[in-house]
Design a protein around this motif. Structure first.
Motif, PDB file in Angstrom:
ATOM      1  N   LEU A 394       0.827  -1.207   0.000  1.00 52.20           N
ATOM      2  CA  LEU A 394       0.000   0.000   0.000  1.00 52.20           C
ATOM      3  C   LEU A 394       0.863   1.260   0.000  1.00 52.20           C
ATOM      4  N   MET A 395       1.902   1.244   0.822  1.00 51.13           N
ATOM      5  CA  MET A 395       2.783   2.411   0.935  1.00 51.13           C
ATOM      6  C   MET A 395       3.502   2.702  -0.381  1.00 51.13           C
ATOM      7  N   ILE A 396       3.812   1.650  -1.141  1.00 50.50           N
ATOM      8  CA  ILE A 396       4.557   1.822  -2.392  1.00 50.50           C
ATOM      9  C   ILE A 396       3.616   2.089  -3.570  1.00 50.50           C
ATOM     10  N   PHE A 397       2.564   1.278  -3.702  1.00 46.32           N
ATOM     11  CA  PHE A 397       1.743   1.291  -4.911  1.00 46.32           C
ATOM     12  C   PHE A 397       0.717   2.423  -4.953  1.00 46.32           C
ATOM     13  N   VAL A 398       0.048   2.690  -3.819  1.00 46.41           N
ATOM     14  CA  VAL A 398      -1.054   3.662  -3.840  1.00 46.41           C
ATOM     15  C   VAL A 398      -0.586   5.066  -4.222  1.00 46.41           C
TER      16      VAL A 398
END
Length: 446
Positions: A394-398
């Motif tokens: 989530l931290m990388i992709f969103v």
């Protein structure tokens, strides 16, 4: 003990799939009958009240899974007394928990309305609804125990009969109390409570053989080792389930930050995941029952056969669902919403829904295998590891991909769960080997 075949697995799974298919109907009828009153407040009150109780009762879902795993193993061993005692222990927990919820209803409802505030009128009607429904807490939680026991013994037709009968009674009383007698929100609550009473009565009849067996009484129920094992299994499953629910809640909250249209589209697409869960549950439950029985019988070969055959059908179903979503997905979206912008947005992310059953299928089936083998600690640890990977995703992709990143992270969660549990599958067979070795040693002359 009969052979583990595809037909046997399908015989267990089909009633569960049909039973699950009836669940959305009840919610639609509850909403529909209060909708006939012509006021928005009753609809909102029933919706909020149902969500509050569903969220509370969902915590006790571990009782269904834990009961299935432990009782199926006792059934495989041929220990009729423990098969009965397993149900009694689960019912003891269910009734105790239900009475505790009744006693704590005031602070529970206060906290619920603090978390989800509503208008004074909606909150007042919702409290009326909750104050009736809460008296069914021991009954609702007990139904988890009854259902788990029936699945453990492959009596899933009984589960179907129970679900259909309860829903039919609930729908009939809804129509009578609300439209016929004009009881409004309180009528909906009373209809559900009475249907729960009827459901427990039917469940007692379906499980009457457990009560006829005198071996379960007193000493068997309160066996310290059995109670400790049950507490361990149920605690691990509860932690795993809470983490899984927290992951989906996080998905919803982050989706809300993408804007109203994207949030609405995600809500539509999540209904596809609900359909997937309803369809795959039957095959996962068959794995729970057959793997548990094989472990109880101390047979590595039967355990492996149960895992393979149930998974073959489960994964085949997952692929079939994915194909249906690929072909009919746009049409299903159009049925679910008439808003043009939401339709366009949902179609932009529809390919994730096509992939979801295939990516998540292994995790669903391994959940069933691990529950049957009562590898609850391994399930819990795999869930913890998967959530950590999910949070990192989530931290990388969103921030980079927005809502595509959100859906991608959800796929990563399910793929990671499947991979982590797949690496631990050998522990199920090792557990069966240890049980066989211990049993063999006991048969040796002293």
């Amino acid at each position: 003990m009969s052979d583990i075949t595809h037909a046997r697995v399908f015989k267990i799974a089909l009633p569960i799939v049909l039973s699950n298919a009836t669940i959305p109907i009840l919610g639609a009828v509850d909403t529909g009958v209060v909708g006939q009153l012509g006021l928005p407040a009753p609809i909102g009150a029933v919706g909020i009240g149902a969500v509050v109780l569903t969220s509370i009762y969902w915590i006790f879902g571990f009782l269904r899974m834990g009961t299935t795993g432990l009782v199926s193993q006792a059934h495989g061993t041929g220990d009729r007394g423990e098969v009965s005692a397993g149900l009694m222990r689960a019912l003891l927990i269910a009734v105790t928990a239900g009475l505790a919820l009744i006693a704590l209803q005031v602070p529970l409802f206060w906290a619920a309305f603090k978390l989800a505030p509503a208008s004074d009128q909606v909150e007042s009607l919702a409290r009326d609804y909750l104050q009736i429904r809460i008296w069914g807490a021991p009954l609702t939680i007990s139904l988890y125990a009854f259902t788990g026991w029936l699945i453990a013994l492959e009596r899933t037709r009984g589960v179907l009969v129970l679900q259909v009968a309860m829903n039919a009674l609930n729908v009939g009383l809804d129509l009578w109390f609300v439209l016929g007698l004009g009881y409004g929100v309180q009528g909906v609550a009373a209809a559900t409570l009475i249907s729960e009473i009827g459901g427990v009565a039917i469940a007692l009849w379906l499980t009457r053989s457990a009560f006829a067996n005198g071996l379960w009484r007193a000493r068997a129920i309160f066996d310290r080792l059995k109670l400790t094992e049950m507490a361990r299994v149920n605690t691990d499953i509860m932690i795993r389930s809470v983490l899984l629910q927290a992951s989906f809640t996080t998905f919803l909250f982050l989706g809300a930050r993408q804007g109203d249209v994207t949030l609405a589209a995600n809500q539509v697409l999540l209904q596809f995941l609900q359909i997937t869960a309803f369809a795959l549950d039957g095959f996962a439950f068959s794995a729970e029952s057959l793997v548990g029985q094989a472990l109880g019988a101390r047979s590595v070969l039967r355990l492996r056969r149960a895992a393979i055959v149930s998974s073959q059908l489960g994964i085949a179903m997952a692929v079939a669902i994915g194909l249906v979503f690929w072909i009919a997905g746009p049409a299903i979206v159009d049925i679910m919403t008439t808003a043009p912008n939401v339709r366009i947005e949902a179609r932009a992310f529809l390919f994730w829904i096509v992939l979801a059953p295939v990516i998540g299928g292994p995790a669903w089936m391994l959940d069933g295998i691990f529950i049957g083998a009562t590898l609850s600690r391994e399930m819990r640890n795999a869930m913890i590891g998967s959530v950590l990977v999910y949070v990192l995703s989530l931290m990388i992709f969103v921030p980079i991909f927005g809502n595509h990143g959100l859906w991608g992270a959800l796929m990563v969660l399910n793929a990671t769960r499947g991979a982590m549990m797949g690496r631990l599958y050998h522990r199920a067979e090792a557990k069966a080997l240890r049980a066989a070795a211990v049993f063999g040693a006991r048969l040796q002359p002293g």
